[in-house]
Enzyme design. Structure first.
Site, mmCIF file in Angstrom:
data_model
loop_
_atom_site.group_PDB
_atom_site.id
_atom_site.type_symbol
_atom_site.label_atom_id
_atom_site.label_comp_id
_atom_site.label_asym_id
_atom_site.label_seq_id
_atom_site.Cartn_x
_atom_site.Cartn_y
_atom_site.Cartn_z
ATOM 1 N N ARG A 160 0.913 -1.299 0.151
ATOM 2 C CA ARG A 160 -0.335 0.078 -0.031
ATOM 3 C C ARG A 160 1.202 1.720 -0.275
ATOM 4 O O ARG A 160 2.165 1.051 0.297
ATOM 5 C CB ARG A 160 -1.082 0.155 0.883
ATOM 6 N N HIS A 216 -0.854 -0.150 -9.842
ATOM 7 C CA HIS A 216 -1.830 -0.542 -8.455
ATOM 8 C C HIS A 216 -1.958 -2.108 -9.127
ATOM 9 O O HIS A 216 -2.941 -2.279 -9.885
ATOM 10 C CB HIS A 216 -2.950 -0.002 -8.571
HETATM 11 P P1 NDP Z 1 -1.612 -11.304 4.141
HETATM 12 O O1 NDP Z 1 -2.618 -11.708 5.449
HETATM 13 O O2 NDP Z 1 -1.729 -13.191 4.390
HETATM 14 O O3 NDP Z 1 0.109 -11.671 5.159
HETATM 15 C C1 NDP Z 1 -0.111 -10.476 5.972
HETATM 16 C C2 NDP Z 1 1.599 -11.043 6.660
HETATM 17 O O4 NDP Z 1 2.460 -9.641 6.980
HETATM 18 C C3 NDP Z 1 1.683 -11.607 7.482
HETATM 19 O O5 NDP Z 1 3.067 -12.537 7.223
HETATM 20 C C4 NDP Z 1 1.751 -10.879 8.777
HETATM 21 O O6 NDP Z 1 2.387 -11.855 9.830
HETATM 22 C C5 NDP Z 1 2.831 -10.130 8.132
HETATM 23 N N1 NDP Z 1 2.356 -8.958 9.268
HETATM 24 C C6 NDP Z 1 1.193 -8.352 9.404
HETATM 25 N N2 NDP Z 1 1.192 -6.942 10.932
HETATM 26 C C7 NDP Z 1 2.331 -7.106 10.687
HETATM 27 C C8 NDP Z 1 3.493 -5.796 11.583
HETATM 28 N N3 NDP Z 1 2.972 -5.455 12.532
HETATM 29 N N4 NDP Z 1 4.511 -6.704 11.491
HETATM 30 C C9 NDP Z 1 5.247 -7.794 11.138
HETATM 31 N N5 NDP Z 1 4.584 -8.569 10.302
HETATM 32 C C10 NDP Z 1 3.450 -8.217 10.371
HETATM 33 O O7 NDP Z 1 -1.733 -10.560 3.788
HETATM 34 P P2 NDP Z 1 -1.003 -11.181 1.899
HETATM 35 O O8 NDP Z 1 -0.093 -11.733 1.684
HETATM 36 O O9 NDP Z 1 -2.838 -11.956 1.247
HETATM 37 O O10 NDP Z 1 -0.890 -9.415 1.555
HETATM 38 C C11 NDP Z 1 -0.227 -8.607 2.246
HETATM 39 C C12 NDP Z 1 -0.606 -7.338 1.229
HETATM 40 O O11 NDP Z 1 -0.773 -6.619 -0.100
HETATM 41 C C13 NDP Z 1 -2.517 -7.111 0.914
HETATM 42 O O12 NDP Z 1 -2.596 -6.127 1.884
HETATM 43 C C14 NDP Z 1 -2.804 -6.167 0.385
HETATM 44 O O13 NDP Z 1 -2.438 -4.434 0.749
HETATM 45 C C15 NDP Z 1 -0.945 -6.318 -0.624
HETATM 46 N N6 NDP Z 1 -1.689 -6.735 -1.918
HETATM 47 C C16 NDP Z 1 -1.055 -5.411 -2.761
HETATM 48 C C17 NDP Z 1 -1.928 -6.074 -4.392
HETATM 49 C C18 NDP Z 1 -0.931 -5.402 -5.665
HETATM 50 O O14 NDP Z 1 -1.484 -5.534 -6.837
HETATM 51 N N7 NDP Z 1 -0.154 -4.523 -5.117
HETATM 52 C C19 NDP Z 1 -2.543 -7.381 -4.704
HETATM 53 C C20 NDP Z 1 -3.383 -8.554 -3.188
HETATM 54 C C21 NDP Z 1 -2.677 -7.548 -2.610
HETATM 55 P P3 NDP Z 1 1.796 -13.156 10.779
HETATM 56 O O15 NDP Z 1 2.235 -14.228 9.119
HETATM 57 O O16 NDP Z 1 2.569 -13.164 11.975
HETATM 58 O O17 NDP Z 1 0.027 -12.879 10.256
HETATM 59 C C1 OXD Z 2 -5.568 -6.316 -2.741
HETATM 60 C C2 OXD Z 2 -5.089 -5.636 -3.585
HETATM 61 O O1 OXD Z 2 -5.312 -5.855 -1.906
HETATM 62 O O2 OXD Z 2 -5.636 -5.353 -5.591
HETATM 63 O O3 OXD Z 2 -6.378 -7.223 -3.381
HETATM 64 O O4 OXD Z 2 -4.282 -4.832 -3.526
#
Ligand code: NDP
Ligand code: OXD
Length: 306
Positions: A221, A269
């Site tokens: 983000r 994006h």
């Molecule tokens: P998940 O919820 O599966 O994974 C999130 C990861 O971040 C986990 O490993 C989590 O730790 C870690 N995390 C969360 N908060 C913290 C913190 N405070 N400190 C350290 N680690 C943290 O999410 P996804 O992998 O599915 O997606 C990640 C992000 O990608 C989405 O939220 C979205 O914003 C972005 N995205 C972007 C897209 C694009 O096209 N650019 C498309 C899709 C998504 P833990 O494993 O311990 O819970």
């Molecule tokens: C998502 C994205 O969160 O597209 O899926 O960023």
């Protein structure tokens, strides 16, 4: 069962057709103010008025992985928020990040520039063992990206909230693990959810702790990154470049300095797009499971914010 569809920037007809085919017993319609109350909703950036009116909803199915926008709304306490988990996004994210890593590692930008001048110019190869990729976030997307990068034999570090064990990845966790993670990283990839804990995490201090000449890839983000701090560290030479897919304001305004910076690559994006058929199949599977009273994956914890 009543399903309502309320997704900004999304053509509803193909979604409605897909949902009706996948859930023949459901009554599926697009939300308009005053529409009948539904049991489950398929949403992307719905207005507050939708939440306030749809008082019977049990579940909000977000048609993206990130729920930061949704959690800014006032949601009733019992309402389940469900994110997409993978649904075809993980492999796209692995492609995007691998491309950006390899493009920098193999100097493809330098060769593009040389070709424009008809210049046959070898670059000294970088050493793979010096080129550690650090993944912020080891969830659904981060763990798939780690797997792809390991296939190219890059050293991979990871950082998550809770401890993790991933094959071939040196895992750090929690605030105490962040500095060692950053100090070992040459190429930083951000795949964290946007929460109060992670907003502005990519700033002068954290990016300044990366190895000299590090490269930044932000695919999570825009609000994770402090734009001016990135620019200052690029201009000072501490950072070599950045690939950015997400921005504080989207579309990125034409006057934003990122557009014309010589060491920044901008994409709109698009790193991992929502795939309609895969998403409908996942949501339909989860609705059927909920209707049978079974647990489902991808339920958001509002306290954690993801
Ligand atoms: P998940 O919820 O599966 O994974 C999130 C990861 O971040 C986990 O490993 C989590 O730790 C870690 N995390 C969360 N908060 C913290 C913190 N405070 N400190 C350290 N680690 C943290 O999410 P996804 O992998 O599915 O997606 C990640 C992000 O990608 C989405 O939220 C979205 O914003 C972005 N995205 C972007 C897209 C694009 O096209 N650019 C498309 C899709 C998504 P833990 O494993 O311990 O819970
Ligand atoms: C998502 C994205 O969160 O597209 O899926 O960023």
């Amino acid at each position: 069962m009543q399903l309502t569809f309320c997704c900004a920037h999304t053509k509803p007809e193909p979604w409605l057709a897909g949902l009706r085919a996948a859930l023949p017993d459901a009554d599926v319609s697009v939300w308009v103010p005053g529409a009948p109350l539904a049991d489950h909703a398929i949403v992307w950036a719905p207005p507050q008025a939708f939440i306030d009116e749809q008082t019977r909803l049990q579940t909000l199915f977000n048609i993206g992985a990130g729920v930061d926008g949704l959690l800014k709304l006032r949601l009733p306490p019992g309402l389940k928020v469900v994110r997409l988990d993978d649904a075809g996004m993980a492999v796209q994210m692995a492609e995007y990040v691998s491309h950006a890593v390899i493009r920098h590692f193999r100097d493809f930008d330098v060769y593009d520039a040389a070709q424009r001048e008809a210049r046959w110019a070898f670059q000294k190869p970088r050493r793979r063992e010096d080129f550690t990729v650090g993944l912020l976030g080891l969830g659904v997307l981060g763990s798939r990206v780690a797997q792809a990068l390991r296939a190219f034999e890059f050293p991979v570090l990871g950082w998550s909230r809770s401890p993790k064990a991933l094959d071939g990845v040196r895992c750090h966790h929690g605030p105490d693990g962040l500095h060692d993670f950053l100090a070992g990283t040459q190429m930083l990839v951000n795949l964290l959810p946007l929460t109060p804990d992670t907003e502005n995490l990519l700033n002068r201090d954290t990016l300044g702790r990366l190895r000299h000449g590090a490269y930044v890839i932000n695919v999570a983000r825009g609000a994770h990154l402090v734009d001016d701090d990135l620019l200052a560290l690029l201009d000072s030479g501490h950072l070599a470049g950045a690939t950015l897919d997400v921005f504080r304001n989207e579309p990125l305004p034409p006057e934003h300095p990122f557009w014309h910076h010589p060491h920044i690559t901008v994409t709109p994006h698009t790193a991992a797009r929502t795939l309609r058929d895969e998403s409908i199949a996942q949501i339909a599977r989860k609705i059927r499971a909920l209707e049978r009273g079974e647990p489902i994956a991808g339920v958001v914890d509002p306290q954690r914010g993801y």
